[in-house]
Each structure stands twice: as C-alpha cells, then as structure tokens.
Design a protein around this motif. Structure first.
Motif, mmCIF file in Angstrom:
data_model
loop_
_atom_site.group_PDB
_atom_site.id
_atom_site.type_symbol
_atom_site.label_atom_id
_atom_site.label_comp_id
_atom_site.label_asym_id
_atom_site.label_seq_id
_atom_site.Cartn_x
_atom_site.Cartn_y
_atom_site.Cartn_z
ATOM 1 N N ILE A 99 52.098 41.367 35.015
ATOM 2 C CA ILE A 99 52.582 40.403 33.793
ATOM 3 C C ILE A 99 51.015 39.786 33.487
ATOM 4 O O ILE A 99 50.718 38.655 34.251
ATOM 5 C CB ILE A 99 53.575 39.573 34.186
ATOM 6 C CG1 ILE A 99 54.701 40.325 34.501
ATOM 7 C CG2 ILE A 99 53.694 38.611 32.989
ATOM 8 C CD1 ILE A 99 55.392 41.042 33.371
ATOM 9 N N GLY A 158 53.772 28.249 39.845
ATOM 10 C CA GLY A 158 54.048 29.670 38.950
ATOM 11 C C GLY A 158 55.438 29.940 39.235
ATOM 12 O O GLY A 158 56.432 29.042 39.911
ATOM 13 N N GLY A 159 55.983 31.201 38.984
ATOM 14 C CA GLY A 159 57.222 31.603 38.952
ATOM 15 C C GLY A 159 57.926 31.572 40.451
ATOM 16 O O GLY A 159 59.023 31.329 40.470
ATOM 17 N N SER A 160 57.172 32.026 41.502
ATOM 18 C CA SER A 160 57.708 31.898 42.758
ATOM 19 C C SER A 160 58.090 30.759 43.248
ATOM 20 O O SER A 160 59.300 30.599 43.712
ATOM 21 C CB SER A 160 56.525 32.483 43.677
ATOM 22 O OG SER A 160 56.280 33.873 43.169
ATOM 23 N N ASN A 163 61.162 29.866 41.004
ATOM 24 C CA ASN A 163 62.457 30.096 41.765
ATOM 25 C C ASN A 163 63.050 29.586 42.988
ATOM 26 O O ASN A 163 63.960 29.325 42.982
ATOM 27 C CB ASN A 163 62.244 31.519 41.833
ATOM 28 C CG ASN A 163 62.640 32.356 40.520
ATOM 29 O OD1 ASN A 163 63.486 32.374 39.876
ATOM 30 N ND2 ASN A 163 61.440 33.121 40.030
ATOM 31 N N HIS A 193 62.933 40.055 40.548
ATOM 32 C CA HIS A 193 61.492 40.038 41.205
ATOM 33 C C HIS A 193 61.554 39.539 42.435
ATOM 34 O O HIS A 193 62.360 38.897 43.265
ATOM 35 C CB HIS A 193 60.765 38.859 40.413
ATOM 36 C CG HIS A 193 59.175 38.920 40.846
ATOM 37 N ND1 HIS A 193 58.730 38.144 41.555
ATOM 38 C CD2 HIS A 193 58.385 39.351 40.051
ATOM 39 C CE1 HIS A 193 57.182 38.473 41.658
ATOM 40 N NE2 HIS A 193 57.110 39.143 40.634
ATOM 41 N N CYS A 195 60.086 37.728 44.459
ATOM 42 C CA CYS A 195 59.804 36.287 44.686
ATOM 43 C C CYS A 195 61.221 35.751 45.193
ATOM 44 O O CYS A 195 61.387 34.742 45.934
ATOM 45 C CB CYS A 195 59.091 35.733 43.888
ATOM 46 S SG CYS A 195 59.596 35.097 42.352
ATOM 47 N N GLY A 248 64.056 39.025 30.793
ATOM 48 C CA GLY A 248 62.685 39.632 30.951
ATOM 49 C C GLY A 248 62.509 40.358 32.357
ATOM 50 O O GLY A 248 61.919 39.362 33.110
ATOM 51 N N THR A 250 60.461 42.222 35.214
ATOM 52 C CA THR A 250 58.958 42.524 35.442
ATOM 53 C C THR A 250 58.695 44.011 35.214
ATOM 54 O O THR A 250 57.655 44.154 34.387
ATOM 55 C CB THR A 250 58.540 42.391 36.945
ATOM 56 O OG1 THR A 250 59.143 40.767 37.026
ATOM 57 C CG2 THR A 250 57.022 42.020 37.100
ATOM 58 N N ASP A 275 66.019 34.157 35.857
ATOM 59 C CA ASP A 275 64.702 34.260 36.017
ATOM 60 C C ASP A 275 63.882 34.478 34.587
ATOM 61 O O ASP A 275 63.964 35.794 34.293
ATOM 62 C CB ASP A 275 64.286 34.940 37.044
ATOM 63 C CG ASP A 275 62.745 35.216 37.186
ATOM 64 O OD1 ASP A 275 61.945 34.592 36.654
ATOM 65 O OD2 ASP A 275 62.335 35.889 38.247
ATOM 66 N N ALA A 277 60.708 33.988 33.801
ATOM 67 C CA ALA A 277 59.183 33.509 34.074
ATOM 68 C C ALA A 277 58.412 34.375 33.192
ATOM 69 O O ALA A 277 57.320 33.802 32.613
ATOM 70 C CB ALA A 277 58.863 34.039 35.301
ATOM 71 N N TYR A 278 58.718 35.657 32.992
ATOM 72 C CA TYR A 278 57.926 36.597 32.035
ATOM 73 C C TYR A 278 58.490 36.173 30.706
ATOM 74 O O TYR A 278 57.635 35.987 29.514
ATOM 75 C CB TYR A 278 58.143 37.863 32.442
ATOM 76 C CG TYR A 278 58.034 38.934 31.314
ATOM 77 C CD1 TYR A 278 56.889 39.015 30.459
ATOM 78 C CD2 TYR A 278 58.997 39.732 31.229
ATOM 79 C CE1 TYR A 278 56.755 39.829 29.497
ATOM 80 C CE2 TYR A 278 58.796 40.486 29.980
ATOM 81 C CZ TYR A 278 57.915 40.692 29.075
ATOM 82 O OH TYR A 278 57.622 41.386 28.015
ATOM 83 N N ASP A 304 57.677 30.636 32.601
ATOM 84 C CA ASP A 304 56.136 30.406 33.190
ATOM 85 C C ASP A 304 55.141 30.463 31.981
ATOM 86 O O ASP A 304 54.747 31.465 31.201
ATOM 87 C CB ASP A 304 55.931 31.786 34.155
ATOM 88 C CG ASP A 304 55.900 31.418 35.314
ATOM 89 O OD1 ASP A 304 56.638 30.613 36.033
ATOM 90 O OD2 ASP A 304 55.675 32.468 36.312
ATOM 91 N N HIS A 306 52.130 30.078 32.321
ATOM 92 C CA HIS A 306 50.951 30.988 32.529
ATOM 93 C C HIS A 306 51.370 32.560 32.107
ATOM 94 O O HIS A 306 50.242 33.216 32.656
ATOM 95 C CB HIS A 306 50.392 30.802 33.836
ATOM 96 C CG HIS A 306 51.143 31.156 35.072
ATOM 97 N ND1 HIS A 306 50.760 30.890 36.541
ATOM 98 C CD2 HIS A 306 52.191 32.157 35.090
ATOM 99 C CE1 HIS A 306 51.546 31.339 37.348
ATOM 100 N NE2 HIS A 306 52.643 32.363 36.712
ATOM 101 N N LYS A 307 52.324 32.687 31.824
ATOM 102 C CA LYS A 307 52.703 34.152 31.188
ATOM 103 C C LYS A 307 52.838 34.015 29.685
ATOM 104 O O LYS A 307 52.092 34.352 28.970
ATOM 105 C CB LYS A 307 53.880 34.712 31.984
ATOM 106 C CG LYS A 307 53.750 35.102 33.422
ATOM 107 C CD LYS A 307 54.771 35.480 33.996
ATOM 108 C CE LYS A 307 54.789 35.902 35.488
ATOM 109 N NZ LYS A 307 54.747 34.933 36.376
HETATM 110 C C1 LIG Z 1 60.239 37.946 36.107
HETATM 111 C C2 LIG Z 1 59.293 37.280 37.144
HETATM 112 N N1 LIG Z 1 59.724 36.431 38.044
HETATM 113 C C3 LIG Z 1 58.700 35.686 38.978
HETATM 114 C C4 LIG Z 1 57.461 36.099 38.946
HETATM 115 C C5 LIG Z 1 56.540 35.469 39.919
HETATM 116 O O1 LIG Z 1 55.665 34.351 39.221
HETATM 117 P P1 LIG Z 1 54.359 34.073 39.956
HETATM 118 O O2 LIG Z 1 53.519 35.461 40.097
HETATM 119 O O3 LIG Z 1 53.939 33.062 38.994
HETATM 120 O O4 LIG Z 1 54.886 33.402 41.470
HETATM 121 C C6 LIG Z 1 57.136 37.091 37.924
HETATM 122 C C7 LIG Z 1 55.573 37.511 38.112
HETATM 123 O O5 LIG Z 1 55.324 38.505 37.570
HETATM 124 C C8 LIG Z 1 58.097 37.680 37.356
HETATM 125 O O6 LIG Z 1 57.490 38.734 36.410
#
Ligand SMILES: Cc1ncc(COP(=O)(O)O)c(C=O)c1O
Length: 484
Positions: A99, A158-160, A163, A193, A195, A248, A250, A275, A277-278, A304, A306-307
C-alpha cells in the motif's frame, strides 16, 4: 570536588557540548540537507521505483560513529548511496505494490516544525496547542466517518498499532480477559490484514477462538454464514465478542458488507471493528460514500493518513465510538504526573493510548491540510480510483486475466499462458518488472493462485506511470513466452 572545581568542570563540558545546539556550522549543515532533499524531490520522476544492489547499505556498519563527528558531505554521501537508493523507493509514483502513499513534501515541513519546537504532545498541560491540534484532527476524522460526539481517537505510528489499540478497547469493554479469554470468539475474514492477528496475540487473545469467516465470490465476508457461526458459538457456550471487518482490504481493496454486519453485531452484542487503514479516506469522495454505509455503526475504526492522505510513513489513527472505552483501557496515574492531571480542558493523548512521550505527529497532517486545503486530496483520491479502472480495462485488452472490478484502487490480475505453470509464469513476470525497476508491483495468493497486484495510492502515480506499467508487463510477458 569544591564548588570552584565543579564550576570549572561544568563550563568545560558546556563548551565542548555547545555544538549540539545551533552553532557556526548550522546554516551550512541545514543548507546541505535541504539542498539534498530538494534535489531528490526534483529528480523523483526519473528515479527508479526499485533498485537492486549486490550488497545494499554495506558501508553503514563500517562508517560507525566517531568521537568528534564528521563533515555533512560525507554523511550525505552515505545517506544517498547506502540509505536512500537501495530497495524500494516508496516516495516514487512508480510504487504500485503493497500500500503506497508517496509522502507529500509539506508533511516533512510539519515534522520539521514538530521536531524543532519539540512540543510535548502527550499531555494537554505540557502542550495545550499541540494537543488541541491533534484532538481537532481526530474529531475531524470522526465527523468524516459519521461518528457521534462521544467518539474519540488517537494518532499513532500506523495501522498495526491502531488495530492493536482498538482490539485492547474491545477486549476490555467485553471483559475478554483472564478465564474469559479462552471462551471468547473473534471473527475475521481471510482478507484481514495480518497485523490483526499480531494485535490479538499481543492483547493476550492468542488463546481465544479465532474464526476465519466464509467469503463470497468477491472475497467479502458472507454475512449469513457469520450470523450462523455466531449462533453456533453461543449455543455451545462460547463468548463471541469481536468482529473485524475491512473497508478496503490490502490484497484486493474490497469493502465488506458493513451495514449487514453491523445488524448482526448489534443483535449479538459484538464489538464491531472496521480496519479502514487503506480504504477509509475514499469516503471523502461523494460517489464512493455509499459503499461505506454502516461504518458509522461500528465501535472502532482504523484509518491511516500515511496511506489515504499520502503522508510519509508514521501516522495511523484509531477512532473509538465511545471515548470511555479508550480511557478505561489506557488510564494512568502517577505521582509525578499530579500537576498535569489538573488540566483537563482537553483529553490528553496519553490518557487514551499506550504512549506517554510522543512525537507531535499531528503537525505532519495539520500543516498539509491547512496549506493545500481538502480539495487536492479528494482529486488525488479520485485520480487513483480512475487510474485503477483504466488499468483494469487496458490490461484485460492485453489478454491478462483480471480479478474483481476495482472497488477502490487495488486489484489483482495475472497472465495465463497456454502451456506451463501459471503461478511460476506470473512470479517470473513480477521479477521481470522488479528487476527492471522503473515501476514496482507486488503479488499475493488468492485461492492458492499466484496473483499480481496493482495498488494505486501514491500521490505521484499518474496516467503515464500506469502506461509504463502496462508496457513493462506486456514486454515481460512476451519475453517470457519467447523463452518458454
Ligand atoms: C488494511 C490494512 N490494515 C492494516 C495495515 C497495517 O498498517 P501499518 O503498515 O501502517 O502498520 C495495512 C498496511 O498495509 C493495511 O493495508
């Protein structure tokens, strides 16, 4: 040591450490760094998306750390050749794998302000302005997602981590700890994802039952089978408490049927986590808003910047519909914080997250939004959606097999040769594109098949980039067919 001796020693150490602040070299050093960065930005379009080197970054360990420092030119040489050049160039528009996001340059200026001022953005007492800025951004994102005034959130790395924070709130809100954890049930899709699994383990929920839900032909969670599974789990005395859906994914960028899933979670009193994030920021586009219907009924969302807002890596967000769940999960008290506790005009990030001291990461988002306004971000998101649809049509015309019609800006595709191993052919095709380096794509496995992915989310990806990718894929495919 006598007082006079102490004073002499203090002065001597002060003199020798003074260069840590701005000194006579400051302007030369900062100009050199800014010149290097500006040059990098100017050349960005001509830089490859992936650079393969024999021994990338090999000079870094031997460069070591000297007692008395070294000139900025020597350092920037290592930065350029050994640190920035090798591997993936995530700032490039040619980054079409995983992503991307690109990293808009104004965000770096925000980081610069944050680092120079070093505002302590963990606690309102320490930095009311920084905390109000971050809280404003959080409330803005809550509004965008349709959350009520009771909602709150946190800007994290970030997304991890976002979550993980949501999982902890869900766990505590449903008392899924201790002996209850083993009887607890969590529902995920095959497309969640990874994570999320990491987060569950870190939250002590590795012992819980994790159900991978059945998916429909579009790889979306099948609401009916989710409902049946919850009923079955309850009937055998388990404690279903959490559903993780995606807005959305990944792999293929699909959005689960959020509204239907919300109905089921409501009936069975499950924490409904999305989730996004994307995909979350695509809700800013009026024509796509409807696809997110039901997200406002969730208990928590990950989003996110940053995405979907094209910021450099380092900014994810967790939003929770009822702020008290965050406060319960992350509450803290310490004697040395007693002065800070008196200033409660605004909720402090430290009261709703695992962090205390934190980077003032809100500035990297606030500055670009102020300077550019929202319109260019929306146009950029729209452009990415259209580019993905364009690629879908064009690559199909070139004889490739395509996956789902793109719901957002990620899709899968592959070439099926008349003879030979299809998976091996597509793996070789991906490596062909990667070795060339002009653009970068990634792959995944769907139903056991090796699929190439297109992920369009770098703000620097434009029509010419997608045309280059198509050319490279066709060139690679023809090359591999000739070799066969
Ligand atoms: C849907 C989704 N969730 C969570 C994440 C994890 O996010 P991060 O890489 O910012 O920790 C991603 C990363 O690509 C993602 O696409």
């Amino acid at each position: 040591m006598e007082i006079q001796g102490l004073v002499e020693a203090i002065k001597s150490n002060h003199q020798k450490s003074e260069q840590l602040d701005i000194d006579d070299n400051w302007s030369e050093n900062s100009s050199a760094v800014f010149d290097y960065c500006e040059n990098h930005l100017i050349k960005m379009e001509s830089l490859p998306a992936y650079v393969t080197l024999d021994n990338p970054g090999q000079r870094i360990p031997e460069f070591g750390i000297l007692n008395n420092g070294r000139p900025i030119e020597d350092i920037l040489d290592i930065v350029k050749e050994d640190i920035v050049t090798p591997g993936l160039n995530p700032a490039s528009g040619g980054h079409l794998g995983y992503i991307p996001g690109g990293g808009i340059p104004v965000s770096a200026l925000g980081d610069y302000i944050a680092a120079v001022s070093n505002k302590y953005s963990g606690v309102f007492y320490g930095s009311p302005g920084a905390v109000r800025t971050e809280n404003f951004l959080i409330r803005w994102m809550c509004d965008v997602m349709g959350y009520p005034k009771t909602a709150f959130g946190n800007l994290c790395s970030g997304g991890s981590i976002a979550n993980l924070s949501a999982i902890i709130c869900a766990r505590d809100a449903h008392n899924a700890t201790g002996a209850n954890a083993e009887k607890s049930v969590i529902y995920l899709s095959e497309q969640s994802h990874h994570c999320v699994m990491k987060g569950l383990n870190m939250a002590g929920l590795g012992v819980a039952h994790v159900r991978r839900l059945k998916m429909d032909d579009e790889h979306k969670i099948c609401a009916d089978s989710f409902k049946k599974q919850v009923e079955q789990d309850k009937a055998i005395g388990l404690r279903p408490f959490l559903l993780v859906a995606s807005a959305g994914t990944t792999d293929i960028g699909i959005i689960d049927p959020l509204d239907e899933l919300a109905d089921i979670c409501e009936v069975h009193d499950l924490w409904f986590h999305v989730d996004a994030a994307y995909g979350g920021f695509f809700i800013l586009l009026d024509e796509l808003k409807n696809r997110f219907k039901g997200i406002e009924r969730s208990d928590s969302i990950v989003l996110d910047p940053h995405k979907g807002l094209f910021l450099p890596y380092g900014l994810g967000t967790v939003l929770v519909k009822d702020k008290t769940h965050m406060q319960n999960a992350f509450r803290f008290e310490a004697n040395y914080m007693q002065d800070a506790n008196e200033f409660m005009d605004e909720t402090s990030p430290a009261a709703v997250s695992p962090e205390l001291t934190k980077h003032f990461r809100g500035m990297r988002m606030w500055l670009p939004l102020q300077l550019h306004g929202l319109a260019p971000f929306k146009h950029c998101l729209k452009e990415k959606v259209l580019l993905t649809r364009y690629f879908y049509e064009r690559i199909k015309e070139e004889g490739f097999e395509v996956g789902n019609y793109p719901e957002l800006s990620v899709m899968t595709y592959r070439f099926v040769p008349e003879y030979g191993d299809v998976n091996a052919f597509n793996e070789a095709l991906m490596n062909y594109v990667k070795d060339d380096g002009t653009v970068f794509v990634s792959s995944t496995k769907l139903n056991g098949q090796y699929m190439l992915r297109l992920a369009v989310l770098s703000f620097r990806t434009h029509l010419s980039t997608i045309n280059t990718l198509i050319d490279k894929l066709v060139e690679g495919k023809n090359h591999l067919l000739k070799q066969a």
